[in-house]
Motif scaffolding. Structure first.
Motif, short mmCIF file in Angstrom:
data_model
loop_
_atom_site.label_atom_id
_atom_site.label_comp_id
_atom_site.label_asym_id
_atom_site.label_seq_id
_atom_site.Cartn_x
_atom_site.Cartn_y
_atom_site.Cartn_z
N VAL A 235 16.99 12.74 1.97
CA VAL A 235 16.00 12.21 1.03
C VAL A 235 14.70 13.00 1.14
CG1 VAL A 235 17.00 9.91 0.89
CG2 VAL A 235 15.34 10.40 2.68
N HIS A 236 14.83 14.32 1.22
CA HIS A 236 13.67 15.19 1.43
C HIS A 236 13.30 16.00 0.19
CE1 HIS A 236 17.06 17.90 1.70
NE2 HIS A 236 16.23 18.92 1.57
N PHE A 237 14.10 15.93 -0.88
CA PHE A 237 13.93 16.86 -2.01
C PHE A 237 12.57 16.72 -2.70
CE2 PHE A 237 18.58 16.31 -1.71
CZ PHE A 237 18.94 17.62 -1.53
N TRP A 238 11.99 15.55 -2.63
CA TRP A 238 10.70 15.34 -3.30
C TRP A 238 9.61 16.23 -2.74
CZ3 TRP A 238 6.44 13.94 -0.50
CH2 TRP A 238 6.66 13.47 0.78
N THR B 196 14.06 5.14 -3.06
CA THR B 196 14.33 4.86 -1.64
C THR B 196 13.61 3.60 -1.17
OG1 THR B 196 12.55 6.43 -1.07
CG2 THR B 196 14.81 7.25 -1.00
N SER B 197 12.39 3.41 -1.63
CA SER B 197 11.64 2.23 -1.18
C SER B 197 12.19 0.94 -1.78
CB SER B 197 10.15 2.38 -1.51
OG SER B 197 9.94 2.45 -2.89
N MET B 198 12.58 0.97 -3.05
CA MET B 198 13.07 -0.24 -3.70
C MET B 198 14.50 -0.58 -3.31
SD MET B 198 10.73 -1.65 -5.46
CE MET B 198 9.14 -1.34 -6.24
N VAL B 199 15.34 0.43 -3.14
CA VAL B 199 16.77 0.19 -2.88
C VAL B 199 17.06 0.04 -1.39
CG1 VAL B 199 19.09 1.18 -3.15
CG2 VAL B 199 17.41 1.42 -5.00
N LEU B 200 16.27 0.67 -0.55
CA LEU B 200 16.55 0.64 0.89
C LEU B 200 15.47 -0.08 1.70
CD1 LEU B 200 17.78 4.34 1.29
CD2 LEU B 200 19.18 2.28 1.03
N PHE C 88 0.82 -1.21 0.00
CA PHE C 88 0.00 0.00 0.00
C PHE C 88 0.85 1.27 0.00
CE2 PHE C 88 -3.28 -2.99 1.56
CZ PHE C 88 -4.25 -2.71 0.62
N TYR C 89 2.04 1.18 0.58
CA TYR C 89 2.99 2.31 0.53
C TYR C 89 3.32 2.66 -0.92
CZ TYR C 89 7.31 4.93 1.59
OH TYR C 89 8.31 5.89 1.66
N GLU C 90 3.56 1.64 -1.73
CA GLU C 90 3.89 1.87 -3.14
C GLU C 90 2.68 2.36 -3.94
OE1 GLU C 90 7.61 0.98 -4.43
OE2 GLU C 90 7.04 2.07 -2.63
N ILE C 91 1.51 1.80 -3.64
CA ILE C 91 0.29 2.28 -4.31
C ILE C 91 0.07 3.76 -4.01
CG2 ILE C 91 -2.23 2.07 -4.39
CD1 ILE C 91 -1.87 -0.93 -3.83
N LEU C 92 0.35 4.17 -2.80
CA LEU C 92 0.21 5.58 -2.43
C LEU C 92 1.15 6.46 -3.25
CD1 LEU C 92 -1.07 7.68 -0.56
CD2 LEU C 92 0.67 7.12 1.16
N ILE D 194 14.64 3.84 7.96
CA ILE D 194 14.34 5.27 8.06
C ILE D 194 14.56 5.99 6.74
CG2 ILE D 194 14.88 7.43 9.24
CD1 ILE D 194 13.41 5.24 10.92
N PHE D 195 15.68 5.73 6.08
CA PHE D 195 15.93 6.39 4.80
C PHE D 195 15.14 5.74 3.67
CE2 PHE D 195 19.83 7.52 7.20
CZ PHE D 195 19.66 8.89 7.19
N GLY D 196 14.79 4.45 3.84
CA GLY D 196 13.96 3.79 2.85
C GLY D 196 12.53 4.28 2.88
N ILE D 197 12.08 4.74 4.04
CA ILE D 197 10.76 5.35 4.14
C ILE D 197 10.92 6.82 3.74
CG2 ILE D 197 8.80 5.83 5.66
CD1 ILE D 197 9.78 3.48 7.42
N GLY D 198 11.09 7.04 2.44
CA GLY D 198 11.38 8.38 1.93
C GLY D 198 10.29 9.39 2.23
N LYS D 199 9.07 8.90 2.42
CA LYS D 199 7.96 9.81 2.71
C LYS D 199 8.12 10.52 4.06
CE LYS D 199 4.42 7.44 -0.06
NZ LYS D 199 5.16 6.29 -0.57
N ALA D 200 9.00 10.02 4.92
CA ALA D 200 9.29 10.72 6.18
C ALA D 200 10.19 11.93 5.97
CB ALA D 200 9.92 9.75 7.20
#
Length: 509
Positions: free
Chosen positions: A229-232, A173-177, A139-143, A218-224
């Motif tokens: 990993v905040h540039f997005w 971030t989600s796929m690599v970390l 669901f994280y990826e669907i979001l 923590i870094f893999g959860i880029g949405k945090a």
């Protein structure tokens, strides 16, 4: 109705809306009616579940099995219940606001906007009610995917470029970390289920391995949006304001910090992190992010960019508190999900109202705007004071408990970070309201009355509701505590988990 049925309904209602909205696309009133009915139905469903959770029930629902011991599964626990309650409540408010904003600005592609919004809400609920890491990741990826078209909504070159930054950074971030961290956890623990006290408690990983694994999460959860990993997040400000509100308050960033707390409590466990110190380096990184993002916010004249970097800073309150791994700090971190949601959505609603009514986007252009838009700017001031952490607004409680949790765990530097950050909050937010109320409009002529010109009524209704929630939640702190205290069950010291209720009760009395 069975709780398992309610769980599937909480996913099915926004998903059904995503199919129903395009069928009514030719009739805007019906289309938006579908959105509002679905939002109302989801709210009632989630509130029914909330009442059952407060009574001690822990509903579960199971779907198909992916591999041995790993299934698509839903389970309700207090932290997820909080996130689902925030998302379902603010979907209603944001939908009302969107009607005024999208129509007031004559935005194109309104039907796809409402479709993607509904899918994003369904994904957020899926994240909230995930019973294991597989379901959470799905669901994280669907979001992420469902919000990409919303960021690119304007369809110009700037929107497309920044939307690509949004998508690539969050997917990378989600796929690599994050995904390797989940696989590592499954291999080490033999399970992917969230467990009270921590899935990894008996896995036998060394302190060094736990530190590395926690950093991957923590870094893999880029949405945090922890630096770097905040540039997005600032890149996504090209989107319409209702999308910014979705990103900052309703779903996306809240999903990020929710996942951080969920992993901290139910994958690692507070006792394991405290004993090994595995999360302490992340606490320092988050503290740095709190201060640095606030300083960057101070330098931005663009209102939405300033608010975006404010969000980066505020999210790291949650990450810092989670990494401290004290029961009190965890309680404050969870509380900050709700506090920041209602406070920051009020600020973004204010920015959108100003753009809709006056077509202004820069702080330096807002002289006298409070005289022309008194309702908007009064609500904006309420959100500002809540972010700063002043009573009687909800923002004070989360900062208080994070600070007390830091003292309880001998992390006094966290208190210093909170104090410096609060001063910086004052520096980059208060001038917006003070210019609006106390400076004369630049084009005003002496002796002429200043005409009131507010945003459309749906926008005003929405911003007044969210500003009101900042006050209501302050006085409703006991109910929030009753929901959240079970998160810290089994964590040492046991007495610490009881302290917030006593503090709050005494303060309110």
């Amino acid at each position: 109705m069975e709780s398992e049925t309610l769980l599937w309904m909480s996913l099915g209602i926004p998903a059904a809306a995503a199919f129903g909205i395009p069928l009514a696309g030719r009739w805007p009133n019906i289309r938006e009616g579908v959105t509002l009915v679905a939002a109302g139905a989801l709210f009632l469903t989630v509130m029914t579940l909330l009442l059952r959770v407060l009574d001690g029930e822990r509903p579960e629902a199971y779907g198909f099995e992916v591999v041995d011991g790993v299934a698509l599964a839903l389970a309700v626990e207090p932290l997820g219940m909080l996130f689902a309650s925030v998302a379902s409540t603010l979907w209603i408010v944001n939908s009302i606001y969107s009607i005024g904003y999208m129509r007031g600005n004559n935005e194109p592609r309104q039907t796809p906007f409402y479709i993607c919004f509904a899918v994003a809400i369904a994904a957020a609920i899926g994240v909230a009610f995930s019973a294991n890491l597989f379901t959470l990741f799905l669901f994280y990826e669907i979001l992420t995917v469902s919000t990409y078209p919303l960021v690119a909504h304007k369809a110009n070159e700037d929107a497309r470029t920044n939307a690509r930054v949004y998508l690539v950074l969050l997917m990378a971030t989600s796929m690599v970390l994050l995904l390797p961290a989940i696989i590592w956890t499954y291999v080490a623990a033999g399970s992917a289920d969230f467990i009270q006290g921590g899935l990894l408690a008996g896995a036998g990983l060394s302190a060094g391995m736990l530190t590395l694994l926690y950093a991957l999460y923590i870094f893999g959860i880029g949405k945090a949006a922890v630096m770097p990993v905040h540039f997005w997040l600032p890149a996504a400000m090209v989107a319409p304001t209702p999308v910014s509100a979705l990103l900052h308050a309703v779903a996306v960033v809240k999903a990020g910090v929710f996942c951080v707390i969920k992993v901290t409590v139910y994958v690692f466990g507070l006792d394991l992190l405290t004993e090994t110190g595995a999360s302490q380096p992340i606490a320092y990184v988050a503290g740095f992010t709190v201060i640095m993002a606030s300083l960057i916010a101070l330098m931005h004249d663009n209102l939405k960019k300033r608010l975006a970097f404010s969000t980066v800073s505020q999210l790291s309150y949650v990450v810092m508190a989670a990494a401290v791994a004290s029961p009190l700090a965890i309680l404050g971190a969870a509380m900050h999900i709700a506090a920041h949601a209602v406070s920051k959505i009020t600020l973004f609603f204010g920015a959108g109202c100003i753009y809709t009514a006056a077509h202004l986007t820069k702080v330096s252009e807002l002289d006298g705007i409070g005289r022309r838009m008194p309702v908007t700017m009064t609500a904006f001031l309420v959100g500002t004071l809540s972010i700063i952490g002043l009573p009687p607004l909800i923002g004070v409680w989360s900062k208080w408990w994070i600070g007390v949790g830091a003292v309880d765990s001998d992390n006094l530097w966290v208190v210093a970070v909170l104090m410096i950050s609060s001063l910086l909050n004052v520096a980059y937010l208060v001038p917006i309201a003070s210019r609006g109320f106390f400076m004369p409009p630049k084009d005003a002529k002496p002796g002429e009355p200043i005409a009131v010109a507010e945003a459309p009524l749906p926008c005003l209704i929405a911003i007044c509701v969210t500003a009101g929630l900042c006050v209501v939640l302050f006085f409703g702190v006991n109910e929030l505590e009753a929901l959240l205290l079970p998160i810290t069950e089994g964590a040492a010291p046991a007495a610490a988990a009881q302290a917030p209720a006593d503090l709050a009760q005494g303060a309110i009395q």
